[in-house]
Design an enzyme around this catalytic site. Structure first.
Site, short mmCIF file in Angstrom:
data_model
loop_
_atom_site.label_atom_id
_atom_site.label_comp_id
_atom_site.label_asym_id
_atom_site.label_seq_id
_atom_site.Cartn_x
_atom_site.Cartn_y
_atom_site.Cartn_z
N SER A 1 34.33 32.79 42.81
CA SER A 1 35.61 33.03 41.76
C SER A 1 35.87 31.73 41.17
O SER A 1 35.81 30.59 41.93
CB SER A 1 36.63 33.53 42.58
OG SER A 1 37.80 33.95 41.43
N LYS B 1 36.37 39.67 47.55
CA LYS B 1 36.39 39.45 46.16
C LYS B 1 37.13 40.55 45.50
O LYS B 1 37.63 40.36 44.39
CB LYS B 1 35.03 39.10 45.83
CG LYS B 1 34.70 38.74 44.39
CD LYS B 1 35.56 37.68 43.92
CE LYS B 1 35.11 36.81 42.69
NZ LYS B 1 34.79 37.98 41.57
N HIS C 1 40.73 40.51 45.59
CA HIS C 1 41.00 39.46 44.91
C HIS C 1 41.21 39.84 43.43
O HIS C 1 42.18 39.80 42.76
CB HIS C 1 40.23 38.42 45.10
CG HIS C 1 40.26 37.28 43.86
ND1 HIS C 1 39.69 37.47 42.53
CD2 HIS C 1 41.04 36.11 43.70
CE1 HIS C 1 39.89 36.37 41.76
NE2 HIS C 1 40.70 35.56 42.48
N ASN C 2 40.18 40.60 42.89
CA ASN C 2 40.14 41.06 41.39
C ASN C 2 41.28 42.09 41.18
O ASN C 2 41.88 42.08 40.28
CB ASN C 2 38.82 41.52 41.02
CG ASN C 2 37.86 40.43 40.77
OD1 ASN C 2 37.80 39.25 41.67
ND2 ASN C 2 36.80 40.58 40.06
N GLU D 1 44.49 40.15 41.01
CA GLU D 1 44.50 39.88 39.72
C GLU D 1 44.91 40.39 38.43
O GLU D 1 45.64 40.11 37.54
CB GLU D 1 43.10 39.12 39.25
CG GLU D 1 42.93 38.49 38.17
CD GLU D 1 41.27 37.89 37.72
OE1 GLU D 1 40.78 37.30 38.72
OE2 GLU D 1 40.83 38.23 36.83
#
Ligand code: 2AM
Length: 490
Positions: free
Chosen positions: A137, A191, A194-195, A198
């Site tokens: 990332s 990941k 994480h997105n 976000e």
């Protein structure tokens, strides 16, 4: 320089397949850190262009043929794929395997689905090849100067890739934003979360902006000042920082560029996948869900324009103390952010249980602390919480976050009530508050829900005064029978 190089000096420490923008930048980053890198790309002219361009005067070895590429690597061979996610990754794995030996390592640094990384870890394990699926990332700049790296897969590969990964990753307070995440698809799973986070962080900031712009009628410059101030405190983060900067960019006529940007957003990516996975695992990931739906609603621009002319607001005008309300909005943003991360961690905890992973929770916060889009001071606090108690059941129960929520709660409620009165939509602020009030409720109205289910479908219920697992049915109307349906978990 790595000690690995000493034995076969001429050979490369690692090979990278795929010279699109992320691949090229990672390779240059590795080269800067003293690692010798071999590169290959399907379209071989890109290898030449790279070597004559950005990689000129480096130690990077360009290869036009996959066999030669593999032969140029030290043993155990480390091959990192930076190619398009999906079947292309499988195709490259298939082409590479005949040239590899047992103990060699394939790393996939693309945006792969975690289920694919799960499968690849197992399939390659059977062949003696160690597979790593790693979240990468930070975009182009992250890849070049220090990304957040989230590797998972076959743990036996970790010691061999750790020196390279930890030296190319972003560094915060002398610590690398890269650690082993967990087995199988855990790296790509984290990941994905994480997105999703976000998505949530961005929507939270957008709601604060809209409250100030539409609700309090503040000018762009005033709002810019507020974000600049917030970035000096607990909200200090990359996304607040870029929001502050976005609000300085003007059109030639002096108006703010942001006021001219069409207000619709897409939501094809991993935010959606995170929400879908949460529904699958039964975890109330409400904030990220709302953030995805807020984008869906924004996309209905034409319908909204029509509706704006016919649907009434019955909303008031703001008439209080603006500075006080701005502080309340800050509290709402901070508290809601805590809820979002707590929900994200609840999801990861359930995923670990369901998929059989042992996740490194504190390490995950550390990996997100630098290099990636959600990087923030706040992640240091999460990391500390898991350091204080690695078995922490829920982030919200850590003393730091109890104190933070306690302090923010009055402002949070005030901001949400104000938003409702003004008719400004704040789906993530208010759903976070609803979650908080639900989570801290000893008693929720699911008793009534169970009674309804038993009433119309004889689905039975459990009683507070009887042990769990004992089911009861009531003949509510006197007309139905006393036979219960088999219980089901709806
Ligand atoms: P290319 O330069 O030959 O297109 C990102 O798109 C990376 O994935 C690039 O290195 C690209 O190679 C590679 N890629 C995309 N589709 C591919 C395919 N079908 N086969 C091999 N490589 C592919």
């Amino acid at each position: 320089m790595s000690t690995m190089v000493q034995n076969e000096k001429a050979k490369a420490d690692i090979g990278v397949v795929g010279l699109a923008v992320m691949g090229q930048n990672l390779v240059l980053n590795m080269n800067d850190k003293g690692f010798k890198v071999a590169v290959y790309n399907r379209t071989t002219s890109k290898v030449d262009e790279f070597l004559e361009g950005p990689a000129k005067d480096t130690n990077i070895i360009g290869c036009h043929d996959l066999k030669k590429f593999v032969e140029s690597l030290q043993i155990p061979r480390r091959v990192m794929l930076m190619v398009k996610a999906g079947p292309v990754v499988d195709a490259f794995i298939e082409q590479l395997v005949p040239y590899l030996d047992k103990g060699d390592i394939i790393i996939d640094g693309g945006n792969s689905l975690f289920n694919d990384s799960d499968r690849r870890t197992h399939e390659l394990h059977k062949k003696g090849i160690l597979f790593v699926g790693s979240g990468v990332s930070g975009g182009e700049e992250g890849a070049r100067f220090g990304p957040s790296l989230m590797p998972g897969g076959n743990h036996a590969a970790w010691s061999a890739i750790k020196p390279i990964f930890q030296s190319i990753a972003a560094q915060v307070d002398g610590e690398a934003c890269c650690d082993w995440v967990g087995n199988d698809g855990a790296g790509h799973y984290v990941k994905m979360v994480h997105n999703g986070i976000e998505y949530g962080d961005m929507q939270l900031i957008c709601e604060a902006y809209q409250m100030m712009r539409e609700g309090l009628g503040m000018s762009g410059d005033e709002i810019q000042q507020v974000f600049a101030e917030w970035n000096e405190g607990v909200l200090d983060s990359y996304l607040i920082e870029i929001t502050r900067d976005i609000l300085t960019v003007k059109e030639p006529d002096g108006s703010l560029l942001i006021d001219h940007i069409l207000d619709t957003a897409g939501q094809k990516g991993t935010g959606k996948w995170t929400g879908m996975n949460a529904l699958e695992l039964g975890i109330p990931l409400t904030l990220i869900g709302e953030a995805v739906f807020a984008r869906c609603l924004s996309a209905l621009k034409d319908e909204r324009v029509t509706a704006s002319n016919v649907l009434p607001a019955f909303a008031g005008e703001f008439s209080g103390d603006k500075a006080e309300m701005v502080n309340a909005i800050r509290d709402a943003l901070y508290a809601s952010k805590i809820i979002s991360y707590a929900q994200g961690y609840m999801l990861m905890r359930e995923a670990a249980k369901t998929y059989g992973w042992e996740l490194n929770y504190g390490g995950i916060a550390l990996m997100w602390r630098g290099g990636c889009i959600i990087r923030s001071r706040f992640l240091g606090n999460i990391r500390d919480a898991f350091e204080r108690n690695p078995q922490l059941e829920n982030m919200l129960l850590d003393s730091f976050f109890i104190d933070a929520i306690t302090e923010a709660l009055p402002g949070w409620r005030k901001a949400v009530v104000c938003a409702i009165n003004l008719g400004v939509p704040t789906p993530t602020f208010s759903s976070a508050l609803a979650f908080y009030d639900g989570y801290r409720s000893e008693r929720l109205p699911a008793n009534l829900l169970q009674a309804q289910r038993d009433y119309f479908g004889a689905h039975t219920y459990e009683r507070l005064d009887k042990p769990r697992g004992e089911y009861f049915h009531t003949n509510w109307t006197g007309r139905g029978g006393n036979v219960s349906a088999s219980t089901y978990d709806a």
